[in-house]
Structures are given as structure tokens and as C-alpha cells.
Design a protein around this motif. Structure first.
Motif, PDB file in Angstrom:
ATOM      1  N   ALA A 553       0.833  -1.206   0.000  1.00  5.85           N
ATOM      2  CA  ALA A 553       0.000   0.000   0.000  1.00  5.85           C
ATOM      3  C   ALA A 553       0.866   1.255   0.000  1.00  5.85           C
ATOM      4  O   ALA A 553       1.833   1.365   0.755  1.00  5.85           O
ATOM      5  N   GLU A 554       0.507   2.189  -0.848  1.00  5.35           N
ATOM      6  CA  GLU A 554       1.185   3.489  -0.906  1.00  5.35           C
ATOM      7  C   GLU A 554       0.430   4.475  -0.022  1.00  5.35           C
ATOM      8  O   GLU A 554      -0.803   4.584  -0.094  1.00  5.35           O
ATOM      9  N   ARG A 555       1.170   5.177   0.795  1.00  5.32           N
ATOM     10  CA  ARG A 555       0.564   6.181   1.672  1.00  5.32           C
ATOM     11  C   ARG A 555       0.387   7.466   0.874  1.00  5.32           C
ATOM     12  O   ARG A 555       1.329   8.203   0.622  1.00  5.32           O
ATOM     13  N   LEU A 556      -0.843   7.725   0.453  1.00  4.66           N
ATOM     14  CA  LEU A 556      -1.119   8.851  -0.441  1.00  4.66           C
ATOM     15  C   LEU A 556      -1.240  10.170   0.325  1.00  4.66           C
ATOM     16  O   LEU A 556      -0.761  11.209  -0.125  1.00  4.66           O
ATOM     17  N   HIS A 557      -1.875  10.128   1.477  1.00  7.61           N
ATOM     18  CA  HIS A 557      -2.078  11.347   2.287  1.00  7.61           C
ATOM     19  C   HIS A 557      -2.333  10.934   3.731  1.00  7.61           C
ATOM     20  O   HIS A 557      -2.964   9.901   3.994  1.00  7.61           O
ATOM     21  N   ALA A 558      -1.854  11.734   4.651  1.00  7.55           N
ATOM     22  CA  ALA A 558      -2.131  11.486   6.066  1.00  7.55           C
ATOM     23  C   ALA A 558      -2.281  12.812   6.800  1.00  7.55           C
ATOM     24  O   ALA A 558      -1.558  13.772   6.525  1.00  7.55           O
ATOM     25  N   HIS A 559      -3.217  12.846   7.718  1.00  7.33           N
ATOM     26  CA  HIS A 559      -3.384  13.993   8.617  1.00  7.33           C
ATOM     27  C   HIS A 559      -3.367  13.478  10.038  1.00  7.33           C
ATOM     28  O   HIS A 559      -4.222  12.680  10.438  1.00  7.33           O
ATOM     29  N   ARG A 560      -2.329  13.863  10.790  1.00  8.68           N
ATOM     30  CA  ARG A 560      -2.153  13.510  12.189  1.00  8.68           C
ATOM     31  C   ARG A 560      -1.918  12.007  12.383  1.00  8.68           C
ATOM     32  O   ARG A 560      -2.279  11.439  13.427  1.00  8.68           O
ATOM     33  N   VAL A 561      -1.357  11.328  11.396  1.00  5.63           N
ATOM     34  CA  VAL A 561      -0.984   9.916  11.524  1.00  5.63           C
ATOM     35  C   VAL A 561       0.489   9.800  11.161  1.00  5.63           C
ATOM     36  O   VAL A 561       0.870  10.049  10.013  1.00  5.63           O
ATOM     37  N   ASN A 562       1.359   9.427  12.139  1.00  9.74           N
ATOM     38  CA  ASN A 562       2.778   9.294  11.819  1.00  9.74           C
ATOM     39  C   ASN A 562       3.053   7.906  11.227  1.00  9.74           C
ATOM     40  O   ASN A 562       2.174   7.041  11.181  1.00  9.74           O
ATOM     41  N   LEU A 563       4.294   7.682  10.818  1.00  8.14           N
ATOM     42  CA  LEU A 563       4.630   6.435  10.125  1.00  8.14           C
ATOM     43  C   LEU A 563       4.467   5.209  11.024  1.00  8.14           C
ATOM     44  O   LEU A 563       3.996   4.153  10.581  1.00  8.14           O
ATOM     45  N   ASP A 564       4.880   5.323  12.285  1.00 10.17           N
ATOM     46  CA  ASP A 564       4.713   4.190  13.197  1.00 10.17           C
ATOM     47  C   ASP A 564       3.234   3.837  13.349  1.00 10.17           C
ATOM     48  O   ASP A 564       2.854   2.659  13.327  1.00 10.17           O
ATOM     49  N   GLU A 565       2.398   4.855  13.523  1.00 11.37           N
ATOM     50  CA  GLU A 565       0.957   4.622  13.662  1.00 11.37           C
ATOM     51  C   GLU A 565       0.386   4.028  12.375  1.00 11.37           C
ATOM     52  O   GLU A 565      -0.497   3.159  12.413  1.00 11.37           O
ATOM     53  N   PHE A 566       0.890   4.503  11.242  1.00 13.38           N
ATOM     54  CA  PHE A 566       0.429   3.978   9.954  1.00 13.38           C
ATOM     55  C   PHE A 566       0.675   2.475   9.854  1.00 13.38           C
ATOM     56  O   PHE A 566      -0.217   1.698   9.507  1.00 13.38           O
ATOM     57  N   HIS A 567       1.888   2.048  10.176  1.00 15.74           N
ATOM     58  CA  HIS A 567       2.224   0.626  10.058  1.00 15.74           C
ATOM     59  C   HIS A 567       1.475  -0.232  11.075  1.00 15.74           C
ATOM     60  O   HIS A 567       1.232  -1.420  10.828  1.00 15.74           O
ATOM     61  N   GLN A 568       1.100   0.377  12.206  1.00 17.68           N
ATOM     62  CA  GLN A 568       0.356  -0.365  13.230  1.00 17.68           C
ATOM     63  C   GLN A 568      -1.155  -0.298  13.015  1.00 17.68           C
ATOM     64  O   GLN A 568      -1.914  -0.951  13.740  1.00 17.68           O
ATOM     65  N   GLY A 569      -1.593   0.492  12.037  1.00 21.47           N
ATOM     66  CA  GLY A 569      -3.026   0.652  11.805  1.00 21.47           C
ATOM     67  C   GLY A 569      -3.713   1.487  12.859  1.00 21.47           C
ATOM     68  O   GLY A 569      -4.923   1.326  13.084  1.00 21.47           O
ATOM     69  N   LEU A 570      -2.973   2.402  13.494  1.00 23.63           N
ATOM     70  CA  LEU A 570      -3.553   3.248  14.537  1.00 23.63           C
ATOM     71  C   LEU A 570      -4.028   4.580  13.944  1.00 23.63           C
ATOM     72  O   LEU A 570      -3.318   5.201  13.154  1.00 23.63           O
ATOM     73  N   LEU A 571      -5.219   4.979  14.340  1.00 22.67           N
ATOM     74  CA  LEU A 571      -5.792   6.252  13.906  1.00 22.67           C
ATOM     75  C   LEU A 571      -5.976   7.147  15.127  1.00 22.67           C
ATOM     76  O   LEU A 571      -6.907   6.929  15.912  1.00 22.67           O
ATOM     77  N   PRO A 572      -5.116   8.148  15.330  1.00 23.46           N
ATOM     78  CA  PRO A 572      -5.304   9.061  16.459  1.00 23.46           C
ATOM     79  C   PRO A 572      -6.609   9.840  16.319  1.00 23.46           C
ATOM     80  O   PRO A 572      -7.228   9.852  15.249  1.00 23.46           O
TER      81      PRO A 572
END
Length: 584
Positions: A553-572
Motif C-alpha cells: 500500500a502506498e501512503r497517499l495522504h495522512a493527517h495527524r498519523v505518523n509512520l509508526d501509527e500507519f504501520h500499526q493501523g492506529l488512527l489518532p
């Protein structure tokens, strides 16, 4: 092709026609005072071919005493009660004759009010900004002639005549021509469900234009059982699309028309009159959620369900029509993202079933928005969403708006975080002004905030000039950091939409949506080119756990989600992330 109104036959002759089945005689009176009787024809029609040039000013005289404008007037030189003017639509020299429109899936709509921008010429000056922003379609709020100098648009009485306060027919054509030169489509919002309360004389000489057995919020319903009535509105649609070369129409509140057969007929007339390769688009506002119409010549519907679900999650408001979305708004948002409509036959707060199944339709059959003229203008003080929602949550919702396969709509000034209100405004006088002012204030009596009559008195007077001027958008936001920050976000997201999603948006289909927690959802779509788009959104106050992203999966856009959270599937809290997976 046109029967209603004044139609140029050749260089010297004009045919005047009026449907007046409940009068005894009709004459056309020119501004020089000469009067010429129209011949009675079958089915209540009167007509006359008269030698007179374009720009001739005229009006109809009913039963030798009542002087009225042409209800199909192509131009009113001054007020809606005065003289109409013959228009030669063939006289304008179009510059971009090879323009054939754009495909629907490329559409990003920008809704604006012409009067608040200063007129057609001033809107034209705004076009480069829209192109730079990433908008592909300008949508004008209704421009039909209305009484006075200002109106929010939905009280027009002469739907064929562009409001003289905005400019001339030639200036409107130049705006559309210039937009086409920029690669922009231009849509028009048209009102076929009612006429405004001042300046409509149809009930005097054609009272069967209306039906007293069915009432609407604006009075007796228009009688679409009458052939001449059907022709009146079909001809209006064709005039905007053929003579002005609009690229599409948005039909206001068709649920108040109450005749789906007529709507299907209108769409068929348009499709027949505008053959390929030219592309025109027809969009509905329809509270009844009649999904069937979206397979009968209409491209899309404004998705109030999507807006209302998001609005409840962003603001916590739950009164008025938001009451239908107050219960389980996260589940309702997930339903919207997966199936289009939330209400597909379920009972509303009034105990009435609403809607039809919509899951079979493509995502592009739904126009999604966070704000529009209704959702801002129907608020007592016209507050924009930026004034009543958390900034981070709003930015997260904006990512959903601009990157989902639904067609996004922006409301003027939204892209730079404008805080200018958009208020309901008119220019009525005397008893009508008082009735409109008090009627406006009484609309909010059911809201707890306005239960006190003294508080309701603070609601702006629609007829005050200040109500209009306060609604004018700030068109020079460049000096403000906060506004530049919002502009940068909108430009970035729209650039991603066009450059990375692009043609894949055509025929995008839902792969499902799931609730992750209060205010948090994850939605997936299979794009037309086989790739998978996923949007994870958390408008809630606690971190949500999303499914782990695919390895490719390509990370196209994120708001308030860092890379560690992205890989863990965490949504602040108040965050969003958008990913894109390649085709299998």
C-alpha cells in the motif's frame, strides 16, 4: 424548438407566443406604445409574427388592461415587472467552438453566488484561481430574474432571463466561453419546483399552471400534468444548454416537483438534443432519494445523507433535520460510503419511509460536500463549518471529501477557510418584507437555541443591505497565514485526486466500509483501473484501531498519523489517512 416567449425567425421577424388559457385576449405592446393583437390558437395559446429587430422591448397586455412581462422573457432590462427584451442568441460569436465538455468522473464542483462576487464579469476574473485550485466545474447558484437588486437565488420569477443585476446575456456567455478556454465546465442551478412571491403573473392568465390540490412550502404546486407546463421547463433547460452552452444543470429540490415521469422526460429531451461527442451532466437535489432516477438520464444526486452524517460527527448538532442522523452517526457514515444513500426505505423522524436502495450505483452517482448554500444559508446566522467544528477534524473530513470517488463539491471561500457568513438575503419591501423577515425567524422556533423570542429577533433581517454585504466572500485571502494553510491543503488534495486517482475514478465501486469506533470508519473502493483506494477516518476523541495496511500500500495522504501509527493501523483522534494499492 422553442414555443414559449419571443423567438427570432430571421433577420426581421420575431414570433411572440404566450400560453394564456384563462384569459380572453392577448396583445404585445412595444416600448414605442404600439399594440399588436396575438391570434388565439388551440389549447390556450396566442401567437403573432411581427417585424421587429433584436433588442426590441415588449410586454404582453392581458384582456386589454393588465400589462405583464413575458414569463419566458430572455432578458429584463430593468425590473421583473417591466419590459422584456427580444434576444438574438445566434449573435454571440463563440471563441471555443471545439469545447465538448469533460467526463463526469473528472468533476470537482465549486458553487458560488454570482451577485456576491459582483456579477458575471467579476466571476470571470475568479476563474484562474479555480483552475489553480484544481476545480473542474463552476456551478452558479440560480440566476433567474428576481425583484429588487439582490436575492439568494431561489426566489426567481422569470427563469429564462439572467438577472439584470448580474449583467447581460452576452456577459454570461462570455463568462462561460472564457471558462471553457480554461478547461472548466460551467453548471447552473435551476429551480423548477416553485416561483418567488413577487413578480409571477402566471396565475392570472394561466391559473392551470398551478394545482391547488397539492401544496408545497411555497404555495400551490406547479402542475406538471399540463403539456404547456412541461414544455416551459424543458425549453428552459434546453436554452441554458444550447444557447448559453452550460455544461450541466443542477435541479433544485425535485422532491417538490412530485412528478418523476416529467423528470425522466426532461432528461430524455436533453440527451436527444445534445448528442455525442458533447458531454452535459444533469444532477438532482432530491430529498426522496429516488435512486431509480439515477438510471434514467441523471448523472448524480447531491448526497445530503453524507453531509448530514459528517455534520453530526463534526459538530454534535442534532436538532432539525440532523435529528435523523443523531443516532449512530458513525454507522450512517459507513453506510453512505459503502452504498451512497443512508436512507434507502427506512423511516425518518416523522415516521415516513424515505429512499430507495442505492448500493448498485457507482460512487460517482453521489455528490458529496461539507458545505453548500443550503447547509450554510439555512443556519440562522449563516455560520460556516470552520466556526463550529474542530480544525483537525475538519481537515480530516476534507481529505475524505476530496479523495473519495464521490464527486466533491466546494462552497465559495471554503478552500481558504473563509469565516464570512452566508446569510439568507432578499430585497423585498413593505408587507412582503415583513412577512419574509418574520417567516425567516419563525423557521427556527423549534431549535432550543431560539426558543426565546428575544433571541430569534437577533436573526438578521433578510432585506437589510447589511445582510447581503456581510455575506460577500473575502476574495483576497493571500495575506493571511491561516487561509494560506487551508489553500495549500485543498490544492494538495485536489492535485492528488487528479494526478494519482484520475481516470480510475470512473466506475469506482465500493468494497465495503466498517466502523472502527465512535466517529471512526474505514472505507475501500475498487477503482476503474483495478487499484484499491482506502480511506481511514477518525473524527472521534480516542485512538481507533484500523486493519493493518497491505504491504504494497502506498501512503497517499495522512493527517495527524505518523509512520509508526500507519504501520500499526492506529488512527489518532481527528485524523485521516489515504492509501492506494496497485491492481492485482
Amino acid at each position: 424548438m422553442y414555443r414559449h416567449g419571443a423567438r427570432r425567425l430571421d433577420g426581421t421577424q420575431t414570433r411572440f407566443a404566450l400560453w394564456a388559457p384563462t384569459c380572453h385576449s392577448v396583445a404585445v405592446e412595444l416600448q414605442d406604445g404600439s399594440r399588436h393583437p396575438l391570434a388565439a390558437q388551440e389549447d390556450g395559446w396566442y401567437a403573432l409574427d411581427l417585424a421587429c429587430p433584436a433588442e426590441t422591448r415588449y410586454r404582453f397586455v392581458i384582456d386589454d388592461h393588465l400589462r405583464v412581462p413575458d414569463p419566458a422573457s430572455r432578458r429584463q432590462v430593468a425590473d421583473v415587472h417591466g419590459f422584456s427584451q427580444v434576444v438574438d442568441h445566434a449573435a454571440y460569436a463563440w471563441q471555443h467552438t471545439d469545447w465538448n465538455g469533460r467526463p463526469w468522473h473528472e468533476t470537482v464542483v465549486y458553487e458560488l453566488h454570482v451577485g456576491l462576487f459582483g456579477g458575471f464579469q467579476q466571476v470571470e476574473a475568479h476563474l484562474p484561481h479555480l483552475v489553480e485550485l484544481g476545480v473542474t466545474a463552476l456551478q452558479l447558484m440560480p440566476i433567474g430574474a428576481f425583484p429588487g437588486e439582490r436575492n439568494w437565488g431561489y426566489d426567481g420569477v422569470l427563469p429564462f432571463a439572467p438577472a439584470s443585476a448580474y449583467g447581460t446575456p452576452e456577459q454570461l456567455k462570455h463568462l462561460i466561453d472564457c471558462a471553457h478556454g480554461h478547461g472548466l465546465m460551467v453548471f447552473l442551478d435551476v429551480v423548477y419546483n416553485h416561483f418567488g412571491p413577487d413578480g409571477n403573473y402566471l396565475g392570472v392568465y394561466a391559473n392551470c399552471f398551478f394545482r391547488e390540490d397539492r401544496m408545497t412550502p411555497w404555495g400551490a404546486a406547479i402542475d406538471f400534468r399540463e403539456q404547456a407546463v412541461q414544455e416551459f421547463f424543458c425549453e428552459n433547460a434546453l436554452m441554458w444548454l444550447l444557447d448559453y452552452r452550460f455544461d450541466g444543470l443542477r435541479l433544485d429540490a425535485v422532491h417538490a416537483i412530485g412528478d418523476d415521469a416529467f423528470l425522466a422526460q426532461l432528461a430524455a429531451r436533453v440527451r436527444q438534443a445534445v448528442p455525442a461527442p458533447r458531454q452535459v451532466h444533469l444532477v438532482l437535489e432530491n430529498e426522496h432519494n429516488n435512486a431509480t432516477l439515477l438510471t434514467q438520464g441523471f448523472d448524480a444526486q447531491w448526497n445530503d445523507d453524507g453531509h448530514n452524517s459528517l455534520h453530526v460527527l463534526l459538530t454534535g448538532e442534532h436538532e432539525g433535520y440532523y435529528a435523523d442522523y443523531a443516532s449512530e452517526p458513525t454507522h450512517k457514515l459507513a453506510t453512505c460510503l459503502e452504498q451512497g444513500f443512508v436512507y434507502q426505505g427506512q423511516l425518518t423522524r416523522h415516521g415516513q419511509p424515505r429512499g430507495e436502495p442505492s448500493g448498485h450505483l457507482p460512487a460517482s452517482a453521489f455528490v458529496l460536500f461539507l458545505q453548500n448554500h443550503d447547509q450554510v444559508g439555512n443556519r440562522a446566522f449563516g455560520e460556516r463549518l470552520i466556526a463550529i467544528a474542530d480544525t483537525d477534524a475538519l481537515k480530516a473530513a476534507t481529505a475524505l471529501l476530496l479523495l473519495s470517488p464521490m464527486v466533491p463539491l466546494l462552497f465559495m471561500g471554503e478552500e481558504w477557510g473563509s469565516t464570512q457568513p452566508f446569510l439568507f438575503f432578499t430585497d423585498y419591501h413593505d408587507d412582503l418584507a415583513s412577512a419574509v423577515r418574520e417567516g425567516r425567524r419563525s423557521e427556527f422556533a423549534e431549535f432550543s437555541r431560539f426558543s426565546d423570542p428575544e433571541i430569534r429577533q437577533r436573526i438578521p433581517d433578510p432585506n437589510a443591505l447589511d445582510t447581503f454585504t456581510r455575506s460577500q466572500p473575502d476574495l483576497a485571502p493571500a495575506s493571511r497565514f491561516r487561509q494560506q494553510e487551508w489553500l495549500a491543503l485543498y490544492r494538495e488534495l485536489l492535485h492528488l485526486r487528479h494526478s494519482r486517482l484520475g481516470a480510475g475514478l470512473d466506475q469506482a465501486r465500493s468494497l465495503g466500509a466498517e466502523v472502527l469506533g465512535q466517529g471512526a470508519v474505514s472505507a475501500r473502493w475498487r477503482l476503474g483501473d483495478g487499484r484499491t483506494l482506502r480511506i481511514d477516518l477518525n473524527l472521534g476523541l480516542v485512538t481507533a484501531q484500523a486493519p493493518a495496511p497491505a504491504a504494497n500500500a502506498e501512503r497517499l495522504h495522512a493527517h495527524r498519523v505518523n509512520l509508526d501509527e500507519f504501520h500499526q493501523g492506529l488512527l489518532p483522534p481527528r485524523s485521516a489517512q489515504v492509501t492506494l494499492e496497485p491492481a492485482a
